[in-house]
Design an enzyme around this catalytic site. Structure first.
Site, PDB file in Angstrom:
ATOM      1  N   ASP A  34       0.838  -1.200   0.000  1.00  0.00           N
ATOM      2  CA  ASP A  34       0.000   0.000   0.000  1.00  0.00           C
ATOM      3  C   ASP A  34       0.876   1.254   0.000  1.00  0.00           C
ATOM      4  OD1 ASP A  34      -2.291   1.491   0.027  1.00  0.00           O
ATOM      5  OD2 ASP A  34      -2.741   1.174   2.141  1.00  0.00           O
ATOM      6  N   HIS A  51       2.916   3.265  -8.892  1.00  0.00           N
ATOM      7  CA  HIS A  51       2.730   1.834  -9.186  1.00  0.00           C
ATOM      8  C   HIS A  51       3.962   1.268  -9.907  1.00  0.00           C
ATOM      9  CE1 HIS A  51      -1.237   2.103  -7.654  1.00  0.00           C
ATOM     10  NE2 HIS A  51      -1.744   2.787  -8.660  1.00  0.00           N
ATOM     11  N   LEU A 145      11.415 -20.407  -4.024  1.00  0.00           N
ATOM     12  CA  LEU A 145      10.406 -19.483  -3.493  1.00  0.00           C
ATOM     13  C   LEU A 145       9.108 -19.543  -4.310  1.00  0.00           C
ATOM     14  CD1 LEU A 145       9.821 -16.887  -1.621  1.00  0.00           C
ATOM     15  CD2 LEU A 145      10.416 -15.576  -3.670  1.00  0.00           C
TER      16      LEU A 145
HETATM   17  C1  FPP Z   1      -2.136   0.167  -3.256  1.00  0.00           C
HETATM   18  O1  FPP Z   1      -1.552   1.424  -3.183  1.00  0.00           O
HETATM   19  C2  FPP Z   1      -1.514  -0.552  -4.345  1.00  0.00           C
HETATM   20  C3  FPP Z   1      -2.150  -1.139  -5.380  1.00  0.00           C
HETATM   21  C4  FPP Z   1      -3.618  -1.151  -5.500  1.00  0.00           C
HETATM   22  C5  FPP Z   1      -1.415  -1.765  -6.468  1.00  0.00           C
HETATM   23  C6  FPP Z   1      -0.294  -2.596  -6.014  1.00  0.00           C
HETATM   24  C7  FPP Z   1       0.495  -2.993  -7.182  1.00  0.00           C
HETATM   25  C8  FPP Z   1       1.835  -2.985  -7.220  1.00  0.00           C
HETATM   26  C9  FPP Z   1       2.665  -2.630  -6.075  1.00  0.00           C
HETATM   27  C10 FPP Z   1       2.569  -3.399  -8.418  1.00  0.00           C
HETATM   28  C11 FPP Z   1       2.237  -4.820  -8.733  1.00  0.00           C
HETATM   29  C12 FPP Z   1       3.246  -5.416  -9.537  1.00  0.00           C
HETATM   30  C13 FPP Z   1       3.126  -6.608 -10.110  1.00  0.00           C
HETATM   31  C14 FPP Z   1       4.308  -7.195 -10.716  1.00  0.00           C
HETATM   32  C15 FPP Z   1       1.861  -7.338 -10.171  1.00  0.00           C
HETATM   33  P1  FPP Z   1      -2.415   2.703  -3.518  1.00  0.00           P
HETATM   34  O2  FPP Z   1      -2.227   3.048  -4.948  1.00  0.00           O
HETATM   35  O3  FPP Z   1      -3.819   2.478  -3.090  1.00  0.00           O
HETATM   36  O4  FPP Z   1      -1.732   3.794  -2.638  1.00  0.00           O
HETATM   37  P2  FPP Z   1      -2.452   5.008  -1.922  1.00  0.00           P
HETATM   38  O5  FPP Z   1      -3.256   4.413  -0.805  1.00  0.00           O
HETATM   39  O6  FPP Z   1      -1.299   5.809  -1.432  1.00  0.00           O
HETATM   40  O7  FPP Z   1      -3.278   5.716  -2.931  1.00  0.00           O
END
Ligand code: FPP
Length: 255
Positions: A34, A51, A145
């Site tokens: 997050d 992201h 893993l």
């Molecule tokens: C939440 O942070 C994050 C997500 C919804 C997306 C998570 C995805 C990745 C970390 C990349 C995934 C990579 C692969 C290889 C599948 P947010 O955007 O809600 O953050 P915020 O709460 O600060 O808005």
């Protein structure tokens, strides 16, 4: 016996300050990644840059987990609720798995990593599903893993679907209600035969589960950090494990 765990990465990290017991490394670690959006906002950049950098942190976390002796790493990459985000952001998130795998799949194969996907593929774009399926197929024989991506995953949907299937089997006469046990329900969830997470990590300072592995996390240890996901490094993982190793898991009993 307390001794320093092996590391083929830079030793100038928190393994210097945290002595981890190699006998008590969590087998399965689950991560709610997050804070990508806030990380980007703080830098005056669009959310998708967060992201993109979150994807780099996925690689760091996988290398660190493998290095520390974790056997299963489950990453919450997209939830069943994330579809409510703006279309541009969703489209970008849907491209990340294939981008990640285009860059990393060869190395994952070399490092004996087994890629898995946990979620509902029927609602995902075909390009996302085919990239994941290719990675799953090419790494199926690996026994290192387990890198398990929760993609279009929601725990309530997972539990609902499994109950529907069990209800159908009862009405078809294949199963009797008295045959339903906790083990049976566990096996019918998307985690299948994977053991429950020992440790759950959530970044960005939020203290909630957000519909993630609600059944499987029943007795997991929880660790939270204020760091945004793109900032996550091996040091955070070492710190989380060090704290995990201080905990006494009682599973409702006495220590
Ligand atoms: C939440 O942070 C994050 C997500 C919804 C997306 C998570 C995805 C990745 C970390 C990349 C995934 C990579 C692969 C290889 C599948 P947010 O955007 O809600 O953050 P915020 O709460 O600060 O808005």
């Amino acid at each position: 016996m307390i001794k320093r765990v092996r590391s083929w990465l830079n030793q100038e990290d928190s393994q210097q300050t945290h002595q981890l017991s190699p006998d008590n490394i969590p087998h399965h670690v689950a991560i709610i990644m997050d804070g990508n959006g806030r990380w980007a906002k703080r830098r005056g950049m669009p959310r998708i840059v967060g992201h993109q950098n979150g994807m780099k942190a996925v690689k760091r976390a996988a290398i660190a987990a493998d290095d520390l002796g974790i056997k299963i790493l489950t990453m919450y990459a997209f939830s069943t609720e994330n579809w409510t985000r703006p279309k541009d952001e969703v489209d970008f998130l849907m491209k990340l798995p294939q981008e990640f795998l285009a860059i990393e799949l060869e190395e994952l194969i070399e490092k004996n990593v087994q890629v898995r996907m946990m979620g509902h593929p029927e609602e995902l774009p075909s390009h996302t599903v085919s990239a994941m399926e290719e990675a799953v197929a090419k790494t199926a024989g690996n026994n290192g893993l387990v890198l398990n991506f929760a993609l279009n995953y929601g725990s309530r949907k997972e539990i609902t679907e499994s109950f529907k299937a069990l209800g159908q089997e009862i009405s078809d006469g294949i199963l009797r209600p008295e045959d339903i046990t906790e083990e049976l329900i566990g096996r019918r969830l998307l985690t299948g035969e994977l053991p429950d997470p020992d440790l759950l990590i959530r970044t960005s300072g939020e203290l909630r589960l957000s519909n993630f592995m609600l059944w499987q996390l029943a007795y997991s240890e929880l660790w939270f950090t204020d760091a945004y996901w793109p900032e996550f490094t091996k040091d955070h993982l070492v710190e989380a494990i060090a704290e995990y190793q201080q905990r006494t898991r009682r599973y409702g009993g006495l220590s």
